[in-house]
Design a protein around this motif. Sequence first.
Motif, PDB file in Angstrom:
ATOM      1  N   VAL A 155       0.804  -1.365  -0.013  1.00 41.18           N
ATOM      2  CA  VAL A 155       0.031   0.071   0.001  1.00 41.18           C
ATOM      3  C   VAL A 155       0.803   1.144  -0.095  1.00 41.18           C
ATOM      4  O   VAL A 155       0.525   2.479   0.209  1.00 41.18           O
ATOM      5  CB  VAL A 155      -1.126   0.097   1.104  1.00 41.18           C
ATOM      6  CG1 VAL A 155      -1.976  -1.016   1.097  1.00 41.18           C
ATOM      7  CG2 VAL A 155      -0.251  -0.048   2.572  1.00 41.18           C
ATOM      8  N   GLY A 156       2.127   1.122  -0.213  1.00 39.97           N
ATOM      9  CA  GLY A 156       2.996   2.387  -0.433  1.00 39.97           C
ATOM     10  C   GLY A 156       3.967   2.741   0.856  1.00 39.97           C
ATOM     11  O   GLY A 156       4.403   3.643   0.948  1.00 39.97           O
ATOM     12  N   ALA A 157       3.718   1.862   1.928  1.00 40.00           N
ATOM     13  CA  ALA A 157       4.480   1.816   3.180  1.00 40.00           C
ATOM     14  C   ALA A 157       6.137   1.593   2.953  1.00 40.00           C
ATOM     15  O   ALA A 157       6.350   0.860   2.033  1.00 40.00           O
ATOM     16  CB  ALA A 157       4.103   1.049   4.169  1.00 40.00           C
ATOM     17  N   VAL A 158       6.878   2.448   3.671  1.00 39.25           N
ATOM     18  CA  VAL A 158       8.343   2.141   3.733  1.00 39.25           C
ATOM     19  C   VAL A 158       8.726   1.678   5.167  1.00 39.25           C
ATOM     20  O   VAL A 158       8.497   2.342   6.280  1.00 39.25           O
ATOM     21  CB  VAL A 158       8.707   3.777   3.786  1.00 39.25           C
ATOM     22  CG1 VAL A 158      10.404   3.644   3.675  1.00 39.25           C
ATOM     23  CG2 VAL A 158       8.565   4.312   2.366  1.00 39.25           C
ATOM     24  N   VAL A 159       9.268   0.455   5.092  1.00 36.21           N
ATOM     25  CA  VAL A 159       9.498  -0.126   6.310  1.00 36.21           C
ATOM     26  C   VAL A 159      10.934   0.501   6.878  1.00 36.21           C
ATOM     27  O   VAL A 159      11.882   0.578   5.937  1.00 36.21           O
ATOM     28  CB  VAL A 159       9.757  -1.761   5.973  1.00 36.21           C
ATOM     29  CG1 VAL A 159      10.218  -2.453   7.229  1.00 36.21           C
ATOM     30  CG2 VAL A 159       8.323  -2.188   5.454  1.00 36.21           C
ATOM     31  N   VAL A 160      10.871   0.787   8.105  1.00 35.70           N
ATOM     32  CA  VAL A 160      12.043   1.388   8.692  1.00 35.70           C
ATOM     33  C   VAL A 160      12.555   0.392   9.792  1.00 35.70           C
ATOM     34  O   VAL A 160      13.662   0.715  10.258  1.00 35.70           O
ATOM     35  CB  VAL A 160      11.801   2.596   9.228  1.00 35.70           C
ATOM     36  CG1 VAL A 160      11.534   3.670   8.160  1.00 35.70           C
ATOM     37  CG2 VAL A 160      10.675   2.766  10.339  1.00 35.70           C
ATOM     38  N   LEU A 161      12.021  -0.614  10.205  1.00 33.91           N
ATOM     39  CA  LEU A 161      12.613  -1.658  11.100  1.00 33.91           C
ATOM     40  C   LEU A 161      12.086  -2.992  10.720  1.00 33.91           C
ATOM     41  O   LEU A 161      10.856  -3.169  10.270  1.00 33.91           O
ATOM     42  CB  LEU A 161      11.939  -1.413  12.534  1.00 33.91           C
ATOM     43  CG  LEU A 161      12.526  -0.370  13.544  1.00 33.91           C
ATOM     44  CD1 LEU A 161      11.600  -0.208  14.910  1.00 33.91           C
ATOM     45  CD2 LEU A 161      13.928  -0.285  13.746  1.00 33.91           C
ATOM     46  N   SER A 162      13.054  -3.945  10.890  1.00 32.76           N
ATOM     47  CA  SER A 162      12.636  -5.298  10.338  1.00 32.76           C
ATOM     48  C   SER A 162      12.922  -6.194  11.493  1.00 32.76           C
ATOM     49  O   SER A 162      14.544  -6.230  11.948  1.00 32.76           O
ATOM     50  CB  SER A 162      13.197  -5.553   9.216  1.00 32.76           C
ATOM     51  OG  SER A 162      13.634  -7.048   8.710  1.00 32.76           O
ATOM     52  N   ALA A 163      12.232  -7.093  11.706  1.00 29.15           N
ATOM     53  CA  ALA A 163      12.843  -8.276  12.733  1.00 29.15           C
ATOM     54  C   ALA A 163      13.644  -9.198  11.942  1.00 29.15           C
ATOM     55  O   ALA A 163      13.612  -9.711  11.175  1.00 29.15           O
ATOM     56  CB  ALA A 163      11.541  -8.986  13.392  1.00 29.15           C
ATOM     57  N   ASN A 164      14.964  -9.195  12.596  1.00 30.03           N
ATOM     58  CA  ASN A 164      16.110 -10.225  12.280  1.00 30.03           C
ATOM     59  C   ASN A 164      15.533 -11.790  12.566  1.00 30.03           C
ATOM     60  O   ASN A 164      15.522 -12.220  13.752  1.00 30.03           O
ATOM     61  CB  ASN A 164      17.243  -9.896  12.830  1.00 30.03           C
ATOM     62  CG  ASN A 164      18.145 -10.648  12.369  1.00 30.03           C
ATOM     63  OD1 ASN A 164      18.188 -11.738  11.881  1.00 30.03           O
ATOM     64  ND2 ASN A 164      19.761  -9.974  12.440  1.00 30.03           N
ATOM     65  N   GLU A 165      15.068 -12.624  11.809  1.00 33.49           N
ATOM     66  CA  GLU A 165      14.385 -13.817  12.000  1.00 33.49           C
ATOM     67  C   GLU A 165      15.508 -14.686  12.408  1.00 33.49           C
ATOM     68  O   GLU A 165      15.067 -15.647  12.958  1.00 33.49           O
ATOM     69  CB  GLU A 165      13.804 -14.265  10.789  1.00 33.49           C
ATOM     70  CG  GLU A 165      12.559 -13.315  10.373  1.00 33.49           C
ATOM     71  CD  GLU A 165      12.049 -13.882   9.078  1.00 33.49           C
ATOM     72  OE1 GLU A 165      12.230 -14.896   8.160  1.00 33.49           O
ATOM     73  OE2 GLU A 165      10.679 -13.149   8.846  1.00 33.49           O
ATOM     74  N   SER A 166      16.839 -14.461  12.319  1.00 32.90           N
ATOM     75  CA  SER A 166      17.766 -15.381  12.737  1.00 32.90           C
ATOM     76  C   SER A 166      18.047 -15.330  14.413  1.00 32.90           C
ATOM     77  O   SER A 166      18.757 -16.079  14.955  1.00 32.90           O
ATOM     78  CB  SER A 166      18.966 -15.105  11.973  1.00 32.90           C
ATOM     79  OG  SER A 166      19.794 -13.981  12.261  1.00 32.90           O
ATOM     80  N   SER A 167      17.388 -14.263  14.818  1.00 33.76           N
ATOM     81  CA  SER A 167      17.859 -13.651  16.227  1.00 33.76           C
ATOM     82  C   SER A 167      16.540 -14.460  17.326  1.00 33.76           C
ATOM     83  O   SER A 167      16.852 -14.156  18.369  1.00 33.76           O
ATOM     84  CB  SER A 167      17.887 -12.166  16.164  1.00 33.76           C
ATOM     85  OG  SER A 167      16.512 -11.684  16.345  1.00 33.76           O
ATOM     86  N   TYR A 168      15.629 -15.091  16.869  1.00 36.46           N
ATOM     87  CA  TYR A 168      14.770 -15.436  17.493  1.00 36.46           C
ATOM     88  C   TYR A 168      14.120 -16.770  16.868  1.00 36.46           C
ATOM     89  O   TYR A 168      14.218 -17.049  15.931  1.00 36.46           O
ATOM     90  CB  TYR A 168      13.561 -14.422  18.006  1.00 36.46           C
ATOM     91  CG  TYR A 168      12.832 -14.146  16.656  1.00 36.46           C
ATOM     92  CD1 TYR A 168      11.533 -14.663  16.412  1.00 36.46           C
ATOM     93  CD2 TYR A 168      13.102 -12.958  15.974  1.00 36.46           C
ATOM     94  CE1 TYR A 168      10.682 -14.302  15.375  1.00 36.46           C
ATOM     95  CE2 TYR A 168      12.492 -12.486  14.866  1.00 36.46           C
ATOM     96  CZ  TYR A 168      11.362 -13.336  14.483  1.00 36.46           C
ATOM     97  OH  TYR A 168      10.552 -12.807  13.232  1.00 36.46           O
ATOM     98  N   THR A 169      13.002 -17.391  17.778  1.00 36.41           N
ATOM     99  CA  THR A 169      12.571 -18.644  17.203  1.00 36.41           C
ATOM    100  C   THR A 169      11.306 -18.499  17.088  1.00 36.41           C
ATOM    101  O   THR A 169      10.275 -17.769  18.004  1.00 36.41           O
ATOM    102  CB  THR A 169      12.632 -19.835  18.358  1.00 36.41           C
ATOM    103  OG1 THR A 169      14.039 -20.088  18.765  1.00 36.41           O
ATOM    104  CG2 THR A 169      11.790 -20.948  17.992  1.00 36.41           C
ATOM    105  N   ASP A 170      10.712 -18.814  15.717  1.00 37.74           N
ATOM    106  CA  ASP A 170       9.063 -18.764  15.256  1.00 37.74           C
ATOM    107  C   ASP A 170       8.845 -20.069  14.729  1.00 37.74           C
ATOM    108  O   ASP A 170       9.115 -20.135  13.623  1.00 37.74           O
ATOM    109  CB  ASP A 170       9.191 -17.578  14.425  1.00 37.74           C
ATOM    110  CG  ASP A 170       7.445 -17.349  14.045  1.00 37.74           C
ATOM    111  OD1 ASP A 170       6.722 -18.062  14.436  1.00 37.74           O
ATOM    112  OD2 ASP A 170       7.296 -16.342  13.177  1.00 37.74           O
TER     113      ASP A 170
END
Length: 311
Positions: free
Chosen positions: A161-176
């Motif tokens: 929808v045109g958003a600019v992402v400024v923070l991203s979860a580092n998926e290697s740093s936690y368990t999901d």
Amino acid sequence: MSKAAAQSSVARILIYSATRDFRHDSIPTAVDALVAHGPAANITFDHTEDETWFTDDTLQQYDALLFLSNTGEVLDEAGKAAFQKYLDLGGNFVGIHSASDCLRNTTFFQKELGAAFDYHPEIQNATVDVIGPSHPSTSMLPKAWAVTDEMYNFKSDPRAVGAVVVLSANESSYTDPGPRNFDQGTPHPTAWLQEHGAGVESNGTAGRSFYTSLGHLNETWHDDLFMAHVLGGIQWTLQANTTRAFNPDGKVGNATSVSSSSTSASGSASAAAASSTTTQPSGTSPTWLSQKTVGSLGGLVLATITILSLV
């Protein structure tokens, strides 16, 4: 990012923290933290959980609406209509934490926020990476920011929808453990902004939108870096130059210079500047008050604050 607009009066923001499903016990702490920072940011925060405040007359007084940790169907159809009109008139929007888990079937709201919450793994230590352009919500953060919070997953990619992402979860740093059933795009979106909120109708004037999915714990709202992140996003949103605090031709927002204060329809404590006054938005039910003196956030100064309860 566009040049910051000049502020001509104290900006006024309505914090809305109504919930219909899960309720975060950090909501009162979050309200207190935001209000305590209001004077330094030249912002007056009002707070309610009363959906009847969502009328044209009441919303038109605000430079931004801030949805705080909401869940479920928190507005009726009349309230949604007033909200849509507010956005069409240039109103700004801020969403925090589970604001992405309310009004799930309201299309304009989902666009204005950017993406709907899907699920999160258990709360744990994680790293959130600063990405994208330099921005007031992230400029103070380390490039790899260590947090203890819920790493939200979403049902769509806010960039759609045109958003600019400024923070991203580092998926290697936690368990999901998942399961992850939707494409939220990469890098993993955690906080984002919209220069022109996508919830506005085609004939409307779009303000700005900012969302961060962080903010689950009480302790988080006492963290200086987190508060700087949130306040940076709020102040950037206000500088859309579409509301009266920054633009005398704006159709919504605060056009008068008032002392920073808090009005609450939910009875939660609200810290403000010493000897501050309390204002009541027109068109709302009367509130009455009692006063007590408490320490301001961070123990910097003692502040006289007003706690209100709806009668």
